[in-house]
Design a protein around this motif. Structure first.
Motif, PDB file in Angstrom:
ATOM      1  N   THR A 262       0.841  -1.201   0.000  1.00  0.00           N
ATOM      2  CA  THR A 262       0.000   0.000   0.000  1.00  0.00           C
ATOM      3  C   THR A 262       0.872   1.245   0.000  1.00  0.00           C
ATOM      4  OG1 THR A 262      -1.755  -1.153   1.215  1.00  0.00           O
ATOM      5  CG2 THR A 262      -1.808   1.248   1.219  1.00  0.00           C
ATOM      6  N   CYS A 263       0.526   2.191  -0.893  1.00  0.00           N
ATOM      7  CA  CYS A 263       1.151   3.511  -0.920  1.00  0.00           C
ATOM      8  C   CYS A 263       0.100   4.535  -0.491  1.00  0.00           C
ATOM      9  CB  CYS A 263       1.670   3.852  -2.316  1.00  0.00           C
ATOM     10  SG  CYS A 263       2.278   5.562  -2.457  1.00  0.00           S
ATOM     11  N   GLN A 264       0.436   5.320   0.535  1.00  0.00           N
ATOM     12  CA  GLN A 264      -0.475   6.354   1.037  1.00  0.00           C
ATOM     13  C   GLN A 264       0.149   7.723   0.789  1.00  0.00           C
ATOM     14  OE1 GLN A 264      -1.201   7.352   5.397  1.00  0.00           O
ATOM     15  NE2 GLN A 264      -3.076   6.204   4.936  1.00  0.00           N
ATOM     16  N   VAL A 265      -0.687   8.647   0.294  1.00  0.00           N
ATOM     17  CA  VAL A 265      -0.232   9.995  -0.034  1.00  0.00           C
ATOM     18  C   VAL A 265      -1.043  10.989   0.789  1.00  0.00           C
ATOM     19  CG1 VAL A 265       0.126  11.677  -1.864  1.00  0.00           C
ATOM     20  CG2 VAL A 265       0.329   9.242  -2.363  1.00  0.00           C
ATOM     21  N   LYS A 266      -0.324  11.966   1.375  1.00  0.00           N
ATOM     22  CA  LYS A 266      -0.967  13.018   2.160  1.00  0.00           C
ATOM     23  C   LYS A 266      -0.442  14.378   1.714  1.00  0.00           C
ATOM     24  CE  LYS A 266      -1.584  10.343   6.449  1.00  0.00           C
ATOM     25  NZ  LYS A 266      -1.289  10.305   7.906  1.00  0.00           N
TER      26      LYS A 266
END
Length: 546
Positions: A262-266
């Motif tokens: 999983t890649c999470q971007v904020k």
């Protein structure tokens, strides 16, 4: 100079003065007077700072919003962008301009929600002397060459408060000062639903270092920076610091195939978060091979093992070698050389009937682009033992006996004379043994001559790796006087069956007779000899090892 007057509504009149004759400037509104409302001067500004008369100008063109001659704006009327993302709004414009005009710099402006072009700050401009709104500084940018009439607007890191209607204005010296009123930009900012993209720069291969990258489509790198984080089972042995970048280095293992990453971007400083989960597709060669029989895995030691199968039974084996992509499985008999012909091009080996000819080594081979593997299985066929004999007869004052034993693998026969074993294929003064094999049978013959005594017991014993079976013939007193013919112990066929029936009847009769005499209290002495069998009796032994 001609003068035209218009009555718009009570207490309001409009006087329009137009220049007469040739002029160095094109015809335009020279002055507009409004009782008690101020005057529009040549520079385009209200003397008293009142903008209300501007709203009445469209009435001069039949009540519709139309641009003045020579002014035209081409821009998309409605644009939607997700929060935190970027959008490019293409734009072009034209304005009346001739070479007779002076050549001051050309400035363009974008304003939000009908703001005053004189007192409010634009969201974007190429005029270095005008301050832009702090909320849009660096996020709203003019793109393209203004000299080529390009007014394209780039909006980055869109925010909810950016939603509104934007108007465009052009200024050049004192002669061109115009806000376009017909075409305006309606910008709408919606919640973020876009998910990041995960790119595999190289195919995932077990044991090989691979780079991955994560990016957010529609993000242009302006405004608040993006922060990235990676999670997944394949990342457990890695330093957590490496999971805070948009790029990730990974050395996958076979067990990582099919796991999630999983890649999470904020957006830093904003409650804007999005993520994407991908399933890893790791290529790896087979690590081991397993052979199943009837759903049960066979235990293979040191790459080979022996499988015992009874003769005539059906055999179905399944070979499995986990790998990605799946390895090509095939079965070979006796040889698994690269040029050998397989007996099965799948992982299934089916033998409807196992025969002795099928006995030997079978090989399952798994071929894969990243490496091949093979395993050996020794198929051993056995049969249920069958002992025929011993059968004896008198020939030329010698006793000739024969015995046959059917079994597999490799049965053996041995003769016993009393309690003494006789060596196979040997000849001494009183006996001669001759044995031969034609699988699955082993045949042996025994010739006895001279020195035969009463009470002689001749035994034949056959054995093989899975068990043994034996049979004996006992020559009693009187049997040694026979010179020709078959010893009763070797009787066979219909005669044996008839004799057996008579014996059974006689035994039953004798038992009944004895029981009656015992009941009457008069015991009878029994003869030592069998009244029917005479001097010959049989004795059998059978033993089969589990």
């Amino acid at each position: 100079m001609p003068k035209f007057s218009f009555c718009l509504w009570p207490q309001l009149s409009l006087t329009l003065r137009l220049p007469v004759g040739a002029s160095s400037s094109p015809p335009h509104i020279w002055g507009i007077s409004f009782p008690d409302r101020g005057t529009w001067d040549r520079a385009g500004a209200l003397a008293d700072g009142d903008m209300l008369p501007l709203l009445l100008l469209p009435l001069l063109w039949g009540g519709s919003l139309q641009e003045e001659p020579g002014y035209e704006l081409q821009v998309q009327k409605s644009v939607t962008v997700q929060e935190g993302l970027c959008v490019l709004v293409p734009c072009s414009f034209s304005y009346p301009w001739t070479v007779w005009y002076s050549s001051p710099p050309l400035y363009i402006y974008w304003f939000l929600n009908e703001k005053s072009p004189y007192y409010d700050e634009p969201v974007a401009t190429n005029n270095p002397d005008r301050k832009v709104k702090s909320e849009t500084q660096g996020r709203f940018r003019l793109l393209g060459d203004v000299r080529n009439k390009n007014c394209s607007l780039s909006i980055g890191d869109a925010r909810m408060e950016d939603t509104g209607i934007y108007s465009f204005r052009v200024e050049r010296g004192r002669d061109v000062k115009y806000t376009y009123i017909q075409n305006k930009l309606n910008l709408e900012v919606t919640a973020l639903t876009e998910k990041p993209d995960v790119h595999f720069l190289e195919p995932l291969e077990s044991g090989r270092l691979t780079r991955l990258s994560c990016s957010l489509p529609g993000s242009c790198g302006v405004g608040r920076p993006l922060t990235f984080s990676w999670t997944g089972d394949a990342l457990s042995p890695l330093d957590p610091e490496t999971t805070r970048s948009s790029e990730l280095t990974l050395t996958p293992r076979p067990e990582d195939h099919g796991t999630n990453l999983t890649c999470q971007v904020k957006r830093r400083g904003a409650q804007v978060t999005t993520e994407r989960t991908v399933q890893l597709n790791v290529s790896y060669a087979p690590q081991n091979i397993t052979i199943f029989r009837n759903g049960t895995a066979l235990e293979i030691l040191q790459n080979t093992s022996t499988l015992l199968v009874p003769e005539g039974q059906a055999l179905w084996l399944l070979c499995e070698a986990p790998s990605n992509p799946p390895a090509h499985l095939s079965w070979f008999q006796a040889s698994s050389a690269p040029n050998a012909t397989p007996i099965s091009n799948t992982g299934i080996l089916a033998l409807p009937r196992v025969e002795f000819a099928k006995e030997g080594v079978f090989t399952c081979r798994a071929q894969h682009p990243l490496g091949s593997l093979h395993i050996f299985l020794n198929l051993s066929v056995y049969s249920l033992p069958q002992l025929l004999g011993p059968s004896c007869s008198w020939e030329a004052e010698s006793l000739h006996c024969s015995c046959s034993f059917r079994a597999w693998p490799a049965p053996s026969l041995c003769w016993w004379l009393g309690e003494k074993p006789l060596e196979g294929n040997s000849s001494q003064g009183s006996f001669k043994v001759n044995s031969s094999s034609a699988r699955p049978w082993t045949n042996s013959s025994l010739i006895l001559h001279g020195g035969l005594t009463s009470g002689l017991k001749v035994s034949c014993k056959g054995w093989y790796i899975h068990g043994s079976q034996s049979s004996s013939v006992l020559l009693l007193q009187g049997s040694l006087n026979l010179r020709t013919g078959v010893v009763p112990a070797a009787l066979g066929g219909a005669g044996v069956m008839a004799l057996l029936c008579i014996c059974l009847c006689l035994i039953f009769f004798l038992i009944v007779k004895v029981r009656r005499k015992q009941a009457a209290g008069s015991p009878e002495q029994m003869d030592d000899e069998d009244p029917i069998m005479g001097t010959i009796s049989w004795k059998y032994r059978y033993h089969l090892k589990n």
